[in-house]
Enzyme design. Structure first.
Site, PDB file in Angstrom:
ATOM      1  N   ARG A  70      -3.326  47.122  89.067  1.00  8.51           N
ATOM      2  CA  ARG A  70      -2.611  48.362  89.348  1.00  8.51           C
ATOM      3  C   ARG A  70      -2.097  48.947  88.041  1.00  8.51           C
ATOM      4  NH1 ARG A  70       1.670  47.228  91.048  1.00  8.51           N
ATOM      5  NH2 ARG A  70       1.473  44.997  91.412  1.00  8.51           N
ATOM      6  N   TYR A 198      -9.885  50.003  91.585  1.00 13.30           N
ATOM      7  CA  TYR A 198      -9.224  48.707  91.761  1.00 13.30           C
ATOM      8  C   TYR A 198      -8.357  48.667  93.025  1.00 13.30           C
ATOM      9  CZ  TYR A 198      -5.930  45.001  91.717  1.00 13.30           C
ATOM     10  OH  TYR A 198      -5.176  43.944  92.150  1.00 13.30           O
ATOM     11  N   LYS A 207      -0.653  49.165  99.344  1.00 16.46           N
ATOM     12  CA  LYS A 207       0.585  49.452  98.632  1.00 16.46           C
ATOM     13  C   LYS A 207       1.020  50.910  98.848  1.00 16.46           C
ATOM     14  CE  LYS A 207       0.875  45.325  97.625  1.00 16.46           C
ATOM     15  NZ  LYS A 207       0.805  44.409  96.533  1.00 16.46           N
ATOM     16  N   HIS A 227       7.612  43.990 100.450  1.00 13.77           N
ATOM     17  CA  HIS A 227       6.537  43.239  99.783  1.00 13.77           C
ATOM     18  C   HIS A 227       6.760  41.753 100.063  1.00 13.77           C
ATOM     19  CE1 HIS A 227       4.289  42.440  95.696  1.00 13.77           C
ATOM     20  NE2 HIS A 227       3.455  42.380  96.718  1.00 13.77           N
ATOM     21  N   SER A 249       4.238  40.410  92.468  1.00 14.13           N
ATOM     22  CA  SER A 249       2.790  40.230  92.471  1.00 14.13           C
ATOM     23  C   SER A 249       2.399  38.972  91.700  1.00 14.13           C
ATOM     24  CB  SER A 249       2.132  41.449  91.832  1.00 14.13           C
ATOM     25  OG  SER A 249       2.515  42.595  92.553  1.00 14.13           O
ATOM     26  N   CYS A 251       3.001  35.853  92.295  1.00 11.95           N
ATOM     27  CA  CYS A 251       4.058  34.847  92.170  1.00 11.95           C
ATOM     28  C   CYS A 251       4.071  33.878  93.349  1.00 11.95           C
ATOM     29  CB  CYS A 251       5.418  35.503  92.001  1.00 11.95           C
ATOM     30  SG  CYS A 251       5.598  36.264  90.377  1.00 11.95           S
ATOM     31  N   ASP A 278       1.440  39.482 102.257  1.00 10.93           N
ATOM     32  CA  ASP A 278       1.784  40.492 101.247  1.00 10.93           C
ATOM     33  C   ASP A 278       2.775  41.553 101.731  1.00 10.93           C
ATOM     34  OD1 ASP A 278       1.233  41.281  98.502  1.00 10.93           O
ATOM     35  OD2 ASP A 278       0.243  43.056  99.316  1.00 10.93           O
ATOM     36  N   ARG A 376     -10.030  38.818  92.500  1.00 13.41           N
ATOM     37  CA  ARG A 376      -9.519  38.665  93.869  1.00 13.41           C
ATOM     38  C   ARG A 376     -10.632  38.454  94.880  1.00 13.41           C
ATOM     39  NH1 ARG A 376      -3.706  40.136  94.817  1.00 13.41           N
ATOM     40  NH2 ARG A 376      -2.914  40.407  92.722  1.00 13.41           N
TER      41      ARG A 376
HETATM   42  P1  GTP Z   1      -0.056  39.390  95.082  1.00 11.84           P
HETATM   43  O1  GTP Z   1      -1.275  39.312  95.941  1.00 11.84           O
HETATM   44  O2  GTP Z   1      -0.348  39.918  93.717  1.00 11.84           O
HETATM   45  O3  GTP Z   1       1.076  40.131  95.710  1.00 11.84           O
HETATM   46  O4  GTP Z   1       0.391  37.887  94.738  1.00 11.84           O
HETATM   47  P2  GTP Z   1       0.973  36.640  95.542  1.00 11.84           P
HETATM   48  O5  GTP Z   1       2.454  36.673  95.464  1.00 11.84           O
HETATM   49  O6  GTP Z   1       0.358  36.534  96.890  1.00 11.84           O
HETATM   50  O7  GTP Z   1       0.494  35.419  94.606  1.00 11.84           O
HETATM   51  P3  GTP Z   1      -0.467  34.186  94.878  1.00 11.84           P
HETATM   52  O8  GTP Z   1      -0.005  33.325  96.012  1.00 11.84           O
HETATM   53  O9  GTP Z   1      -1.858  34.686  94.959  1.00 11.84           O
HETATM   54  O10 GTP Z   1      -0.284  33.331  93.542  1.00 11.84           O
HETATM   55  C1  GTP Z   1      -0.577  33.837  92.279  1.00 11.84           C
HETATM   56  C2  GTP Z   1      -0.757  32.728  91.265  1.00 11.84           C
HETATM   57  O11 GTP Z   1       0.371  31.842  91.263  1.00 11.84           O
HETATM   58  C3  GTP Z   1      -1.982  31.862  91.564  1.00 11.84           C
HETATM   59  O12 GTP Z   1      -2.671  31.643  90.351  1.00 11.84           O
HETATM   60  C4  GTP Z   1      -1.393  30.589  92.094  1.00 11.84           C
HETATM   61  O13 GTP Z   1      -2.224  29.489  91.808  1.00 11.84           O
HETATM   62  C5  GTP Z   1      -0.038  30.491  91.413  1.00 11.84           C
HETATM   63  N1  GTP Z   1       0.959  29.790  92.277  1.00 11.84           N
HETATM   64  C6  GTP Z   1       1.172  30.042  93.590  1.00 11.84           C
HETATM   65  N2  GTP Z   1       2.132  29.212  94.103  1.00 11.84           N
HETATM   66  C7  GTP Z   1       2.539  28.432  93.076  1.00 11.84           C
HETATM   67  C8  GTP Z   1       3.521  27.381  92.964  1.00 11.84           C
HETATM   68  O14 GTP Z   1       4.197  27.005  93.911  1.00 11.84           O
HETATM   69  N3  GTP Z   1       3.666  26.807  91.730  1.00 11.84           N
HETATM   70  C9  GTP Z   1       2.916  27.192  90.661  1.00 11.84           C
HETATM   71  N4  GTP Z   1       3.119  26.587  89.498  1.00 11.84           N
HETATM   72  N5  GTP Z   1       1.987  28.186  90.728  1.00 11.84           N
HETATM   73  C10 GTP Z   1       1.795  28.801  91.916  1.00 11.84           C
HETATM   74  C1  SPV Z   2      -0.128  43.101  94.162  1.00 13.40           C
HETATM   75  O1  SPV Z   2      -0.415  43.433  92.998  1.00 13.40           O
HETATM   76  O2  SPV Z   2       1.054  42.908  94.535  1.00 13.40           O
HETATM   77  C2  SPV Z   2      -1.199  42.877  95.154  1.00 13.40           C
HETATM   78  C3  SPV Z   2      -2.557  43.256  94.796  1.00 13.40           C
HETATM   79  O3  SPV Z   2      -0.931  42.437  96.261  1.00 13.40           O
HETATM   80  S1  SPV Z   2      -2.810  44.971  94.926  1.00 13.40           S
HETATM   81  O4  SPV Z   2      -3.257  45.253  96.297  1.00 13.40           O
HETATM   82  O5  SPV Z   2      -3.846  45.278  93.982  1.00 13.40           O
HETATM   83  O6  SPV Z   2      -1.601  45.689  94.645  1.00 13.40           O
HETATM   84 MN    MN Z   3       1.240  42.157  96.532  1.00 17.87          MN
END
Ligand code: GTP
Ligand code: SPV
Ligand code: MN
Length: 592
Positions: A70, A198, A207, A227, A249, A251, A278, A376
């Site tokens: 984004r 993207y 979003k 979110h 995002s 995290c 999400d 992704r």
């Molecule tokens: P968006 O889709 O961008 O909103 O992200 P999200 O909050 O759904 O993040 P996601 O669960 O995809 O995790 C993003 C990254 O953080 C990945 O590379 C995971 O492997 C890493 N991750 C997730 N949970 C943990 C955790 O509990 N500990 C650690 N160290 N890393 C984590």
């Molecule tokens: C984020 O960035 O928080 C996402 C991926 O969940 S996107 O849909 O590209 O914003």
């Molecule tokens: Mn997100």
């Protein structure tokens, strides 16, 4: 074809007049249509078909290298008054926004087809769902929307002759970052996105509609668009406690939402139900408590780091009917990414379409990434083994706890509980996290990201905090509010907490707190667990490490809260006084 809806027909005609597509195709959502669109995208190279024996129904896509996350600096809220967008948003006057974007949209679809995608956020026909129509010149967008939302004929049917809908216009145009704009017109219920391909910029239901316009509508109509992931935690008695958690995002929302309990907790009888990863739309139901639905129909998840150990449910989900974007394409027509399941492939084609080998180094001697850090996959939520049976239910699920969190190498303890709803709003409002690959900008830099909504709040954030405070007052019983941090590091920079499935150990404490089953230690920032109350059975972790994970350094916190005040000051008089009172109270508790 046209629809029965005169306003839609008129608008499609007007937009087509500006963009000049060769053809207009109305999307009906059928299987036949999917096959036809995929075949065309294979011909043009927009998509590559993956190995159908190993990954049935899966396809592969690369975005342009300058278009992989984004672009918040090109994202605007266009309201009549600048103050209504607030200092948290880029702002343009609506007339200026339309004018600037029209210049890029003009003739952008010459030689292309404009697809008309009617879509519903939430189950079609559910009283809490919202309908949109996205016009796009990208088959990739159509196929993603097909997974992420409910699309097609049933949505048009529901709209009838004069139903309300969000107008979404998207064109890739020339994918030039200097001619890219993501514009929101909350007062017109309209989104214009141009110059990008993207996900978060172009899947307008996500979003743009569900969060930016959604948060604005929630403010006006008395509900909340957040979110947040939503998950159910079934305890040994069969009781399911639902939580909604806001992390910025990349995290850990997706990972937490579908975690598999570690052995010890599984044996105790714990089980997880995934509702969303999400976005949460939440409202106060007739019982006076907060209920949440996930308006999406799929997951658009981060690939790197996803493997059979960190997220087995996702690995199972993405074996079929999945769109992979910007990952490594292996020689056998399957895919891989950094932190994926072993073995590391020896060669393949990287996310930029270049030959890749596992021993490839850049000019600084660093390994060349095969997949983009924000690569992704797009997958139907129904393919997740832990998906809740309440997925299609319009009431959603009752929320017992709201959890905030972010990436903080220092400062923030593993978990703490806010004293009250109002204090919890303060905890959310002062969240900060290290920037990740999900957005452009300096990676790792700590920035304030209230409620993980900084990039997504479609109006003045001071009003947004006011709205949160008001919602708390309207509830007969408000959820408890917590903060978690899975990312605290030790002296050598390693994560102290194992994360992923093990996070359930913290959720167990949270749910027990909600059911008044466990005590807590009062600290200046909130309640923290007694060391022994975090179940570490089967974990190689000493009570001393738990203490370190829970430690609160008053001096570090006194330093930290200077940033809280600075952030609040940006909003001037619009900032609710309750937040300033919470700041003063916290400062006093820390100074004691
Ligand atoms: P968006 O889709 O961008 O909103 O992200 P999200 O909050 O759904 O993040 P996601 O669960 O995809 O995790 C993003 C990254 O953080 C990945 O590379 C995971 O492997 C890493 N991750 C997730 N949970 C943990 C955790 O509990 N500990 C650690 N160290 N890393 C984590
Ligand atoms: C984020 O960035 O928080 C996402 C991926 O969940 S996107 O849909 O590209 O914003
Ligand atoms: Mn997100």
């Amino acid at each position: 074809m046209t629809s029965k809806h005169a306003e839609i027909n008129k608008w499609v005609k007007e937009m087509a007049k500006m963009c000049h597509p060769d053809h207009i195709v109305w999307i009906d959502g059928s299987e036949e249509e999917r096959i036809r669109l995929e075949a065309e995208a294979f011909r043009t190279g927009e998509l590559i078909q993956l190995n159908q024996e190993k990954l049935p129904g899966c396809v592969y896509h690369r975005t342009s290298p300058n278009d992989v996350a984004r672009t918040e600096h090109l994202t605007y809220i266009c309201t009549k008054k600048k103050a209504d967008a607030g200092p948290n948003n880029n702002w343009m006057k609506p007339s200026e926004g339309y004018k600037a974007a029209s210049e890029i949209f003009r003739n952008s679809m010459v030689g292309r087809t404009m697809y008309v995608i009617p879509f519903s956020m939430g189950p079609v026909g559910s009283p809490f769902s919202k309908i949109g129509v996205e016009l796009t010149d990208s088959i990739y967008v159509v196929l993603n929307m097909r997974i992420m939302t409910r699309i097609g004929a049933s949505v048009l049917e529901k709209l009838g002759k004069d139903g309300q809908f969000t107008k979404g216009l998207h064109s890739k145009a020339d994918l030039d970052v200097n001619r890219r704009l993501i514009l929101h017109f909350p007062e017109d219920n309209t989104i214009w996105s141009v110059g990008s391909g993207y996900g978060g910029n172009v899947l307008l239901g996500k979003k743009c509609l569900s969060l930016r316009l959604g948060s604005y509508q929630g403010y006006k109509e008395g509900w909340m668009a957040e979110h947040m992931l939503i998950m159910g935690i079934e305890d040994p008695t069969g009781y399911i406690g639902y939580i909604a958690a806001a992390f910025p995002s990349a995290c850990g929302k997706t990972n937490l939402a579908m975690l598999i309990p570690p052995e010890g907790l599984k044996r105790k009888g714990y089980r997880i139900w995934t509702v969303g990863d999400d976005i949460a739309w939440m409202r106060i139901d007739t019982d006076g408590t907060l209920w949440a639905v996930n308006p999406e129909a799929g997951f658009f998840g981060v690939a790197p780091g996803t493997n059979a150990k960190t997220n087995p449910n996702m690995m199972t989900s993405i074996q079929k009917n999945t769109i992979y974007t910007n990952v490594l394409l292996k020689m056998d027509g399957t895919v891989w990414w950094e932190g994926g399941d072993p073995p590391v492939p020896s060669e393949g084609i990287d996310w930029q379409g270049r030959p890749w080998r596992s021993d490839l180094k850049d000019e600084n001697g660093k390994a060349v990434l095969s997949a983009h850090p924000n690569s992704r996959f797009t997958v139907p939520a129904g393919q997740c083994p832990s998906i809740t049976n309440r997925f299609e239910h319009h009431h959603g699920v009752p929320i017992s706890a709201i959890v905030f969190g972010g990436r903080r190498a220092k400062l923030a303890p593993l978990v703490y509980e806010a004293f009250t709803w109002q204090h919890g709003v303060y905890v959310g409002a002062t969240m900060a996290s290290e920037r990740t690959a999900a957005q452009y900008g300096k990676q790792g830099e700590v920035r304030r990201d209230p409620m993980a909504m900084l990039p997504f709040c479609g109006y003045n954030m001071a009003d947004y905090f006011k709205h949160w405070l008001k919602m708390g007052k309207l509830m007969s019983r408000s959820p408890k509010i917590f903060n978690v941090n899975w990312f605290r590091t030790d002296e050598s920079g390693d994560f102290m907490w194992p994360g992923y499935g093990e996070n359930l150990r913290v959720l167990e404490w949270i749910i027990d707190r909600c059911r008044y089953k466990v005590g807590a230690v009062e600290t200046p920032i909130g309640y923290i667990p007694y060391t022994g109350d975090i179940d570490t059975t089967g974990l190689d972790m000493t009570p001393e490490t738990i203490d370190k994970l829970l430690a609160i350094d008053k001096n570090e916190w006194l330093e930290e809260i200077k940033g809280h005040k600075e952030f609040f000051d940006m909003f001037g008089k619009r900032m609710p006084k309750e937040m300033l009172n919470e700041y003063e109270a916290l400062k006093k508790r820390l100074s004691k």
